[in-house]
Write an enzyme that holds these catalytic residues in place. Structure first.
Site: not given
Length: 239
Positions: A103, A58, A18, A64, A135, A174, A128, A178, A66, A60
């Protein structure tokens, strides 16, 4: 016993987690301090003879679960609020997840891997978090451990096993989310796992964030080491 799993065998893969525009300063909506700074070290690792080199990102949908914008105020504040989501495979189970800013929406610049990374040396990219209702920090499975083609484009565990991978080296962003979850899932899948600490950036680099993540990984049998350590030297010696 398969040759790839024979005692003493060593077929390593590198997973770059990521390193995307939205996770990096100066404009990322969920920028992690120093996110771009690890790019040179990642490129150095990409020049080594890993059997497989994987990037994740990511990816998304706009709505999403989250994202703060997907929920009503006042309990939708990024970094402060949380939401409890059901397990899509077992509705009797649920889990609380943090609320984030919007994001890494698919099709936007924020979802792009930063141009400082030498993508020509990447063999495949795992996209992903595509299922809006769940999530997914790890590139292997969602937060409930489910694998689904609705959530990701590649079954990474099967791909690594088909390639005879024995060891997984992990870097990226991070560390406390992740990277940690990817490392834990890689270990659950039976791989030996090394996390290269100086090639990691975390949302919370302190003891409650990255410090706690390291302890959790160590307890799972994951090695926290450095890019100059003997494990990486072993990769270099494959050439």
């Amino acid at each position: 016993m398969e040759a790839s799993k024979a005692k003493g065998s060593f077929t390593p893969a590198l997973i770059v987690v990521d390193v995307q525009e939205d996770f990096c300063p100066p404009e990322g909506s969920l920028a992690v301090a120093g996110g771009r700074d690890i790019a040179p070290a990642i490129n150095t690792l990409l020049s080594l003879p890993f059997a497989l080199k994987v990037a994740t990102r990511d990816f998304h949908p706009q709505d999403h679960i989250s994202f703060g914008e997907s929920h009503n105020p006042p309990n939708n504040k990024p970094f402060e609020s949380s939401v409890r989501i059901p397990n899509p495979s077992n509705i009797s189970q649920s889990r609380e997840i943090p609320i984030w800013p919007v994001h890494c929406v698919s099709g936007t610049k924020g979802a792009d891997i930063i141009p400082e990374i030498d993508m020509a040396k990447i063999d495949m990219t795992v996209e992903k978090g595509q299922d809006r209702m769940v999530e997914m920090f790890s590139c292997f499975a969602d937060v409930f451990g489910n694998k689904s083609p609705e959530a990701t484009n590649i079954d990474l565990a099967d791909t690594l096993k088909d390639a005879g991978i024995t060891h997984v080296f992990i870097v990226g962003i991070a560390g406390d989310f992740c990277v940690k979850c990817t490392a834990l899932d890689a270990r659950k899948e039976g791989f030996q796992v090394c996390v290269l600490e100086e090639v990691i950036k975390s949302v919370d680099p302190g003891e409650k964030g990255w410090g706690a993540a390291k302890e959790e990984m160590k307890k799972a049998g994951i090695k926290i080491t450095g890019a100059g350590g003997p494990e990486v030297e072993r990769v270099k010696n494959l050439s």
